[in-house]
Enzyme design. Structure first.
Site, PDB file in Angstrom:
ATOM      1  N   LYS A 214      -6.761  21.768   3.741  1.00 49.65           N
ATOM      2  CA  LYS A 214      -7.732  21.944   3.352  1.00 49.65           C
ATOM      3  C   LYS A 214      -8.757  21.442   4.571  1.00 49.65           C
ATOM      4  O   LYS A 214      -9.993  22.055   4.424  1.00 49.65           O
ATOM      5  CB  LYS A 214      -8.193  20.861   2.106  1.00 49.65           C
ATOM      6  CG  LYS A 214      -9.544  20.743   1.786  1.00 49.65           C
ATOM      7  CD  LYS A 214     -10.050  18.874   0.566  1.00 49.65           C
ATOM      8  CE  LYS A 214     -11.479  18.879   0.219  1.00 49.65           C
ATOM      9  NZ  LYS A 214     -11.192  17.438   0.047  1.00 49.65           N
TER      10      LYS A 214
ATOM     11  N   GLU B 103       1.477  17.774  10.093  1.00 47.10           N
ATOM     12  CA  GLU B 103       2.642  18.554   9.300  1.00 47.10           C
ATOM     13  C   GLU B 103       2.066  20.165   9.576  1.00 47.10           C
ATOM     14  O   GLU B 103       2.993  20.951   9.359  1.00 47.10           O
ATOM     15  CB  GLU B 103       2.990  17.624   8.181  1.00 47.10           C
ATOM     16  CG  GLU B 103       3.464  16.244   8.498  1.00 47.10           C
ATOM     17  CD  GLU B 103       2.910  15.599   7.935  1.00 47.10           C
ATOM     18  OE1 GLU B 103       1.245  15.661   8.418  1.00 47.10           O
ATOM     19  OE2 GLU B 103       2.672  14.878   7.359  1.00 47.10           O
TER      20      GLU B 103
ATOM     21  N   GLY C 163      -7.796  17.163  -2.405  1.00 48.07           N
ATOM     22  CA  GLY C 163      -6.142  18.363  -2.258  1.00 48.07           C
ATOM     23  C   GLY C 163      -5.612  18.151  -4.021  1.00 48.07           C
ATOM     24  O   GLY C 163      -4.663  18.905  -3.947  1.00 48.07           O
ATOM     25  N   ARG C 164      -5.490  17.050  -3.955  1.00 43.78           N
ATOM     26  CA  ARG C 164      -4.449  16.519  -5.066  1.00 43.78           C
ATOM     27  C   ARG C 164      -4.751  16.847  -6.351  1.00 43.78           C
ATOM     28  O   ARG C 164      -4.441  17.176  -7.746  1.00 43.78           O
ATOM     29  CB  ARG C 164      -4.314  14.882  -5.737  1.00 43.78           C
ATOM     30  CG  ARG C 164      -5.108  14.165  -5.212  1.00 43.78           C
ATOM     31  CD  ARG C 164      -5.348  12.705  -5.452  1.00 43.78           C
ATOM     32  NE  ARG C 164      -6.002  11.688  -5.544  1.00 43.78           N
ATOM     33  CZ  ARG C 164      -6.673  11.527  -4.470  1.00 43.78           C
ATOM     34  NH1 ARG C 164      -6.140  12.161  -3.542  1.00 43.78           N
ATOM     35  NH2 ARG C 164      -7.588  10.710  -4.459  1.00 43.78           N
TER      36      ARG C 164
ATOM     37  N   GLU D 206      -2.379   8.358  -5.572  1.00 44.98           N
ATOM     38  CA  GLU D 206      -3.315   9.149  -4.090  1.00 44.98           C
ATOM     39  C   GLU D 206      -4.384   8.696  -5.063  1.00 44.98           C
ATOM     40  O   GLU D 206      -5.762   8.248  -4.200  1.00 44.98           O
ATOM     41  CB  GLU D 206      -2.743   9.968  -3.931  1.00 44.98           C
ATOM     42  CG  GLU D 206      -3.971  10.444  -2.301  1.00 44.98           C
ATOM     43  CD  GLU D 206      -3.556  11.230  -1.508  1.00 44.98           C
ATOM     44  OE1 GLU D 206      -2.575  10.789  -0.570  1.00 44.98           O
ATOM     45  OE2 GLU D 206      -4.142  12.226  -2.115  1.00 44.98           O
TER      46      GLU D 206
ATOM     47  N   HIS E 134      21.742  10.656 -18.537  1.00 44.80           N
ATOM     48  CA  HIS E 134      23.059  10.146 -17.308  1.00 44.80           C
ATOM     49  C   HIS E 134      22.683   8.987 -16.066  1.00 44.80           C
ATOM     50  O   HIS E 134      23.757   9.355 -15.100  1.00 44.80           O
ATOM     51  CB  HIS E 134      24.062  11.562 -17.256  1.00 44.80           C
ATOM     52  CG  HIS E 134      24.119  12.205 -18.785  1.00 44.80           C
ATOM     53  ND1 HIS E 134      25.271  11.361 -19.377  1.00 44.80           N
ATOM     54  CD2 HIS E 134      23.553  12.687 -19.167  1.00 44.80           C
ATOM     55  CE1 HIS E 134      25.130  12.040 -19.908  1.00 44.80           C
ATOM     56  NE2 HIS E 134      24.384  12.603 -20.453  1.00 44.80           N
TER      57      HIS E 134
ATOM     58  N   LYS F 214      -1.080   7.646   9.742  1.00 46.51           N
ATOM     59  CA  LYS F 214      -1.532   9.105  10.340  1.00 46.51           C
ATOM     60  C   LYS F 214      -1.837   8.480  12.067  1.00 46.51           C
ATOM     61  O   LYS F 214      -1.344   9.748  13.070  1.00 46.51           O
ATOM     62  CB  LYS F 214      -3.041   9.868  10.360  1.00 46.51           C
ATOM     63  CG  LYS F 214      -2.047  10.601   8.747  1.00 46.51           C
ATOM     64  CD  LYS F 214      -3.300  11.749   8.183  1.00 46.51           C
ATOM     65  CE  LYS F 214      -2.923  12.203   6.502  1.00 46.51           C
ATOM     66  NZ  LYS F 214      -3.847  12.326   6.842  1.00 46.51           N
TER      67      LYS F 214
HETATM   68  O1  F6P Z   1      -2.155  12.662   2.793  1.00 45.88           O
HETATM   69  C1  F6P Z   1      -3.783  12.718   2.712  1.00 45.88           C
HETATM   70  C2  F6P Z   1      -3.916  14.137   2.048  1.00 45.88           C
HETATM   71  O2  F6P Z   1      -5.696  14.385   2.398  1.00 45.88           O
HETATM   72  C3  F6P Z   1      -3.731  14.880   0.835  1.00 45.88           C
HETATM   73  O3  F6P Z   1      -4.982  13.945   0.532  1.00 45.88           O
HETATM   74  C4  F6P Z   1      -3.859  16.356   0.736  1.00 45.88           C
HETATM   75  O4  F6P Z   1      -3.518  16.803  -0.031  1.00 45.88           O
HETATM   76  C5  F6P Z   1      -2.865  16.734   1.701  1.00 45.88           C
HETATM   77  O5  F6P Z   1      -3.029  15.200   2.558  1.00 45.88           O
HETATM   78  C6  F6P Z   1      -3.082  17.870   2.404  1.00 45.88           C
HETATM   79  O6  F6P Z   1      -4.548  17.568   3.608  1.00 45.88           O
HETATM   80  P1  F6P Z   1      -4.918  18.721   3.611  1.00 45.88           P
HETATM   81  O7  F6P Z   1      -4.515  20.110   2.806  1.00 45.88           O
HETATM   82  O8  F6P Z   1      -6.389  18.959   4.174  1.00 45.88           O
HETATM   83  O9  F6P Z   1      -4.219  19.409   4.749  1.00 45.88           O
END
Ligand code: F6P
Length: 553
Positions: A211, A217, A273-274, A359, A390, A516
């Site tokens: 987003k 990452e 995002g979620r 979150e 189990h 971060k």
């Molecule tokens: O971990 C924080 C966060 O902003 C989440 O809310 C989001 O889903 C994720 O990182 C990934 O963010 P992006 O889609 O901006 O890479």
């Protein structure tokens, strides 16, 4: 505090009445409740949009539910629902509307944000996703060397991974089995290695989802994937254009990365995002299940949106789940909530719900920024039944903690494909286990039922199951794209309901920032060979020095 600031939930009149109820609840068991009211299991159920919700095996009476509904009313849940659907900026700390419901609104709907109707924009992106999906699936869109793209690797993290990955796993039986779908989220290089090691770059498409397009990452994985692809295709950078597409709100960032913005699918800052797996973030899912089935999933989501928006709270499935959660969390002292799907295909659902709930509602201040004086989000965890039975169900049956659990099942199995035998009896056994667990947890096994079975007296206490352990059973007809949509919207709005009662902002996530920022500081320090001065605490400094010594320079 000004007059316009909300009253904390704990000062609402229903709150203190619920505290009293909780005291009384301690003296009543589920065995006692069912004995006193034999029709409880037929009455304390709600059914809507093809979802059957049995909440009778919870530690509450109908009077408790009445008070929870009163608390919802006093907390302004109705106004908050209306504000969300009207596109008001209810994400106060980020000044944003919260409109995942617009992602599945029909073309004929109209939802206005900042003076513009967002529904046509939503459908224009869905149409572009559909065109692209059809082109890839038909082979009209080919790779740089003219090969069809039969491998799809989604790169993203958090909401840009968990939603599409969960939904792909859930709907695998409906996916194109002739293609390979993989998901890369962790910056651990092992993840990209494992995802690509047996793939032919000439046949591989990367869908990079972020987003913000700032997530380290994702950008690190996307860069390494690009290097892998270009190296595998003879070093020709032009290959990127046919093998990389982006999903983002940040066109500038996507362009700077080297992906043509013509191959970018956008979404909007009013989608968290979620809450985004049914936006362009679901492109990999659409590539897997095709356009029509993606549309069916959107229809399922929309059906629950409408139910949530219009049904009275006593019969409103997401509201009921949210109220149950508040009851256990704030009045009975539960710290966690188990989610136990009786479906192998839903194995990623608990992880997806962890982000959705924790979150969203893992917050310590209310909308006015004041610390809350009551617990907010529970810790969500779980595994599919019967595997969990189990492993950790022992604790649920005989441990010392209160763990309310959602058991999720289906009246009918997903039709088995590629198996020559009739496996229907597996479904009976699976469902028998789900019902049996709810029964055993609620009613247990006391010492008297063990007598006369030749069990030595000393062993009896070890074998007693005290019962009175709450579960909610959630059943749908069959796991399909449409029913998955219903299930996800059910939980999205459950989380909304809790957040409204707690008076918190369920749509920001400031808490993830700090780690971060510190990681950005520490990374160059790890790579620096000299004994530079380190400015952290003594533990972090020692870890960094130890890491430097352990790494070959
Ligand atoms: O971990 C924080 C966060 O902003 C989440 O809310 C989001 O889903 C994720 O990182 C990934 O963010 P992006 O889609 O901006 O890479």
């Amino acid at each position: 505090m000004t007059g316009s600031e909300p009253i904390p939930a704990s000062r609402q009149p229903a709150w203190s009445a619920l505290v009293d109820q909780a005291r009384q609840a301690a003296s009543t068991t589920l065995t006692g409740r069912f004995a006193a009211d034999p029709a409880r299991g037929e009455r304390m159920v709600a059914e809507a949009c093809g979802i059957y919700l049995d909440y009778s095996k919870n530690l509450m009476g109908e009077d408790t539910l009445g008070l929870l509904v009163a608390l919802a009313n006093q907390s302004g849940l109705r106004q908050r629902i209306d504000a969300m659907f009207a596109g008001e900026k209810i994400n106060v700390s980020e000044g944003r509307a919260v409109l995942h419901v617009a992602l599945r609104a029909p073309r004929s709907a109209s939802i206005v944000v900042d003076g513009a109707d967002v529904v046509p924009e939503v459908h224009s992106v869905l149409d572009r996703m559909a065109q692209f999906t059809d082109a890839v699936r038909s082979g009209a869109w080919r790779g740089h060397t003219g090969e069809p793209l039969t491998n799809v690797v989604n790169i993203g993290i958090g909401g840009s991974d968990l939603g599409p990955a969960m939904a792909y796993e859930a709907l695998k039986a409906y996916s194109d089995r002739g293609r390979v779908f993989r998901f890369v989220s962790n910056v651990d290089g092992a993840e990209l290695t494992e995802a690509t090691r047996d793939l032919d770059p000439a046949r591989t498409l990367f869908v990079v989802c972020s987003k913000s397009w700032h997530t380290e990452e994702t950008l690190t994985n996307a860069n390494s994937a690009r290097e892998w692809l270009v190296a595998g295709l003879g070093g020709d950078d032009r290959a990127v254009a046919r093998h990389f597409v982006a999903v983002s709100t940040n066109a500038e960032g996507v362009g700077a990365f080297g992906i043509d913005t013509a191959n970018m699918f956008g979404f909007w800052d009013w989608v968290g995002g979620r809450y985004s797996y049914d936006s362009a973030v679901g492109l990999t899912l659409m590539l897997a299940i095709g356009v029509d089935q993606f549309d069916q999933m959107l229809a399922g989501l929309h059906a629950i949106d409408e139910h949530f928006r219009t049904a009275p709270f006593e019969a409103n499935l997401p509201v009921l789940l949210g109220l149950l959660s508040v009851w256990y969390n704030d009045f009975l002292g539960a710290q966690t909530q188990a989610v136990l799907p009786y479906s192998r295909y839903l194995w990623r659902l608990p992880a997806y719900l962890q982000q959705l709930e924790m979150e969203s509602n893992g917050k310590r201040v209310d909308l006015a920024g004041r610390p809350v004086d009551y617990p907010t989000a529970p810790i969500i965890w779980g595994q599919p039944g019967t595997n969990g039975q189990h492993a950790f169900y022992q604790l649920l049956h005989q441990g010392t903690r209160l763990v309310p659990a959602d058991l999720i099942g289906f009246w009918n199995p997903v039709e088995a494909q590629g198996h020559s035998h009739d496996l229907d009896h597996h479904h009976d056994l699976l469902t028998a286990n789900m019902f049996a667990q709810a029964e055993a947890l609620a009613f247990g096994r006391d010492a008297s039922t063990l007598s006369g079975r030749g069990i030595p007296n000393w062993q009896v206490p070890h074998r007693v199951c005290p019962g009175n352990r709450p579960t909610t059973s959630i059943l749908l007809d069959r796991l399909t794209p449409e029913s998955l949509g219903k299930l996800i919207a059910l939980y999205e709005h459950k989380v909304f309901t809790e957040g409204a009662l707690w008076g918190i902002d369920s749509f920001d996530q400031w808490g993830v920032e700090l780690g971060k920022i510190l990681a950005d500081d520490i990374e160059p320090e790890l790579e620096c060979p000299s004994e530079d001065r380190l400015g952290h605490d003594s533990s972090t400094n020692a870890l960094i020095r130890r890491y430097r010594r352990a790494r070959p320079q």
